[in-house]
Design a protein around this motif. Structure first.
Motif, PDB file in Angstrom:
ATOM      1  N   HIS A   1      -3.696  -7.314  -4.846  1.00  0.00           N
ATOM      2  CA  HIS A   1      -2.921  -8.095  -3.587  1.00  0.00           C
ATOM      3  C   HIS A   1      -2.751  -9.402  -3.899  1.00  0.00           C
ATOM      4  O   HIS A   1      -1.960  -9.587  -2.856  1.00  0.00           O
ATOM      5  CB  HIS A   1      -3.616  -6.986  -2.781  1.00  0.00           C
ATOM      6  CG  HIS A   1      -3.626  -6.041  -2.130  1.00  0.00           C
ATOM      7  ND1 HIS A   1      -3.529  -5.142  -2.772  1.00  0.00           N
ATOM      8  CD2 HIS A   1      -2.217  -4.925  -1.327  1.00  0.00           C
ATOM      9  CE1 HIS A   1      -3.513  -3.723  -2.346  1.00  0.00           C
ATOM     10  NE2 HIS A   1      -2.392  -4.003  -1.329  1.00  0.00           N
TER      11      HIS A   1
ATOM     12  N   GLU B   1      -7.624  -3.079  -8.584  1.00  0.00           N
ATOM     13  CA  GLU B   1      -7.707  -4.271  -7.617  1.00  0.00           C
ATOM     14  C   GLU B   1      -9.492  -5.224  -7.799  1.00  0.00           C
ATOM     15  O   GLU B   1     -10.402  -5.169  -6.829  1.00  0.00           O
ATOM     16  CB  GLU B   1      -8.090  -3.882  -6.143  1.00  0.00           C
ATOM     17  CG  GLU B   1      -6.609  -3.569  -5.716  1.00  0.00           C
ATOM     18  CD  GLU B   1      -6.371  -3.455  -4.448  1.00  0.00           C
ATOM     19  OE1 GLU B   1      -6.722  -4.249  -3.767  1.00  0.00           O
ATOM     20  OE2 GLU B   1      -5.748  -2.636  -4.081  1.00  0.00           O
TER      21      GLU B   1
ATOM     22  N   SER C   1       0.806  -1.009  -0.263  1.00  0.00           N
ATOM     23  CA  SER C   1      -0.083   0.064   0.037  1.00  0.00           C
ATOM     24  C   SER C   1       0.541   1.374  -0.357  1.00  0.00           C
ATOM     25  O   SER C   1       1.898   1.354   0.732  1.00  0.00           O
ATOM     26  CB  SER C   1      -1.051  -0.263   0.653  1.00  0.00           C
ATOM     27  OG  SER C   1      -1.897   1.153   1.225  1.00  0.00           O
TER      28      SER C   1
ATOM     29  N   GLN D   1     -12.007  -1.615  -7.434  1.00  0.00           N
ATOM     30  CA  GLN D   1     -12.485  -2.725  -6.226  1.00  0.00           C
ATOM     31  C   GLN D   1     -14.338  -2.383  -5.476  1.00  0.00           C
ATOM     32  O   GLN D   1     -14.229  -3.145  -5.747  1.00  0.00           O
ATOM     33  CB  GLN D   1     -11.206  -2.022  -5.635  1.00  0.00           C
ATOM     34  CG  GLN D   1     -11.648  -2.891  -4.173  1.00  0.00           C
ATOM     35  CD  GLN D   1     -10.518  -2.947  -3.295  1.00  0.00           C
ATOM     36  OE1 GLN D   1      -9.821  -1.841  -3.599  1.00  0.00           O
ATOM     37  NE2 GLN D   1     -10.521  -3.488  -2.069  1.00  0.00           N
ATOM     38  N   SER D   2     -14.425  -0.761  -6.011  1.00  0.00           N
ATOM     39  CA  SER D   2     -15.411  -0.522  -5.272  1.00  0.00           C
ATOM     40  C   SER D   2     -16.897  -0.825  -6.118  1.00  0.00           C
ATOM     41  O   SER D   2     -17.429   0.041  -6.181  1.00  0.00           O
ATOM     42  CB  SER D   2     -15.821   0.713  -4.443  1.00  0.00           C
ATOM     43  OG  SER D   2     -14.798   1.736  -4.767  1.00  0.00           O
TER      44      SER D   2
HETATM   45  P1  ADP Z   1     -11.626   2.172  -3.591  1.00  0.00           P
HETATM   46  O1  ADP Z   1     -11.799   1.152  -4.807  1.00  0.00           O
HETATM   47  O2  ADP Z   1     -12.549   2.625  -2.877  1.00  0.00           O
HETATM   48  O3  ADP Z   1     -10.740   3.893  -4.397  1.00  0.00           O
HETATM   49  P2  ADP Z   1      -8.707   1.588  -3.110  1.00  0.00           P
HETATM   50  O4  ADP Z   1      -8.346   0.363  -3.879  1.00  0.00           O
HETATM   51  O5  ADP Z   1      -8.192   3.355  -3.410  1.00  0.00           O
HETATM   52  O6  ADP Z   1     -10.413   1.702  -2.501  1.00  0.00           O
HETATM   53  O7  ADP Z   1      -8.259   1.433  -1.911  1.00  0.00           O
HETATM   54  C1  ADP Z   1      -7.939   1.958  -0.490  1.00  0.00           C
HETATM   55  C2  ADP Z   1      -7.163   1.601   0.410  1.00  0.00           C
HETATM   56  O8  ADP Z   1      -7.166   0.629   0.555  1.00  0.00           O
HETATM   57  C3  ADP Z   1      -5.819   2.082  -0.474  1.00  0.00           C
HETATM   58  O9  ADP Z   1      -5.290   2.989   0.226  1.00  0.00           O
HETATM   59  C4  ADP Z   1      -5.616   1.164  -1.225  1.00  0.00           C
HETATM   60  O10 ADP Z   1      -3.746   0.213  -1.493  1.00  0.00           O
HETATM   61  C5  ADP Z   1      -5.544   0.275   0.595  1.00  0.00           C
HETATM   62  N1  ADP Z   1      -6.019  -1.499   0.077  1.00  0.00           N
HETATM   63  C6  ADP Z   1      -7.168  -1.681  -0.924  1.00  0.00           C
HETATM   64  N2  ADP Z   1      -7.427  -2.947  -1.188  1.00  0.00           N
HETATM   65  C7  ADP Z   1      -5.917  -3.992  -0.095  1.00  0.00           C
HETATM   66  C8  ADP Z   1      -5.172  -4.991   0.212  1.00  0.00           C
HETATM   67  N3  ADP Z   1      -6.621  -6.009  -0.301  1.00  0.00           N
HETATM   68  N4  ADP Z   1      -4.734  -5.271   1.608  1.00  0.00           N
HETATM   69  C9  ADP Z   1      -3.920  -3.807   1.122  1.00  0.00           C
HETATM   70  N5  ADP Z   1      -4.199  -2.844   1.534  1.00  0.00           N
HETATM   71  C10 ADP Z   1      -5.635  -2.489   0.333  1.00  0.00           C
END
Ligand code: ADP
Ligand code: ADP
Length: 221
Positions: A200, A167, A40, A90-91
């Motif tokens: 990840h 992600e 991260s 991711q979301s």
């Molecule tokens: P969104 O999809 O809402 O944009 P992000 O992908 O930006 O969310 O995730 C938010 C934060 O959490 C980021 O700093 C990201 O690096 C961290 N993060 C997301 N998934 C993981 C994971 N599986 N393990 C560790 N950190 C994570």
């Protein structure tokens, strides 16, 4: 098809400078499926945003389809992005008060396509992700895996050459994650879509053609 040469990204405010990427050299061939891993804060999202023309590098060159995008105007950049690139997050980033099919049509609203054409193309995209039976549903009526399939349909509806996925399986259990990964792999092998995926998950990364690791803004592999 995508060339990054000596790309650097510094985030600057009045008081703080953050070196997010330093001297990135990356050549991604057409039809390649690349994954990007790293802890991260190492610069993965920044790199994806730069390739996706959502953010500009502070140094270096970004060539897509042999075109230097470094000096495009904001408008030209938006057009380029809309035509060539599909995004998956991711979301999911779906709009909750729009039905599934209307969500999928969103990228086509910026193009000169008729309502009938949009209906047809969104239905085709939803068929490709196996959701023909959920077109009239709303996002809250779907499972996480189904929401991500809608997001994939939205990413592919404009037939982009490149898909950027941040992600895509991060919020899903392993069965749903596998399902999403299989759709991406299929898209890559049958349509030749170039895919760049931040993950990840070593297991997901192993299914792709190549893995790039970042650490503290630099490429370590
Ligand atoms: P969104 O999809 O809402 O944009 P992000 O992908 O930006 O969310 O995730 C938010 C934060 O959490 C980021 O700093 C990201 O690096 C961290 N993060 C997301 N998934 C993981 C994971 N599986 N393990 C560790 N950190 C994570
Ligand atoms: P990752 O996606 O690998 O978690 P990011 O690309 O989100 O990493 O961030 C890389 C580095 O840049 C981090 O140190 C983060 O704190 C910093 N950063 C990201 N966005 C900004 C911003 N808008 N302003 C300042 N610093 C930022």
């Amino acid at each position: 098809m995508i060339h990054l040469q000596n790309v650097e990204k510094v985030y600057r405010t009045d008081t703080i400078e953050t070196l997010a990427l330093s001297n990135i050299n990356l050549h991604i061939a057409k039809g390649e499926f690349l994954s990007i891993m790293g802890p991260s804060g190492c610069g993965k999202s920044t790199l994806l945003n730069i390739i996706g023309l959502l953010d500009a590098a502070t140094k270096g060159q970004v060539l897509i389809d042999n075109q230097d995008t470094t000096h495009l105007s904001d408008k030209a950049m938006a057009q380029f992005r809309n035509k060539k690139i599909g995004f998956i997050f991711q979301s999911y980033h779906l709009i909750n008060d729009l039905a599934v099919q209307d969500n999928v049509e969103l990228p086509l609203l910026y193009r000169s396509s008729s309502a009938k054409e949009r209906r047809q193309r969104s239905a085709e995209a939803l068929q490709k992700v196996g959701l023909s039976n959920r077109m009239k549903h709303f996002p809250k009526q779907l499972s996480g895996g189904q929401k991500q399939r809608v997001a994939i349909a939205r990413a592919i509806v404009g037939q982009p050459e490149i898909i950027l996925a941040d992600e895509p399986t991060g919020n899903l259990d392993s069965a749903m994650g596998d399902e999403i990964m299989n759709i991406l792999l299929h898209l890559n092998s049958t349509e030749g879509t170039t895919i760049i995926m931040v993950t990840h998950d070593e297991y997901m990364a192993k299914k792709t053609h190549r893995l790039v690791r970042l650490f503290d803004g630099s490429q370590v592999q």
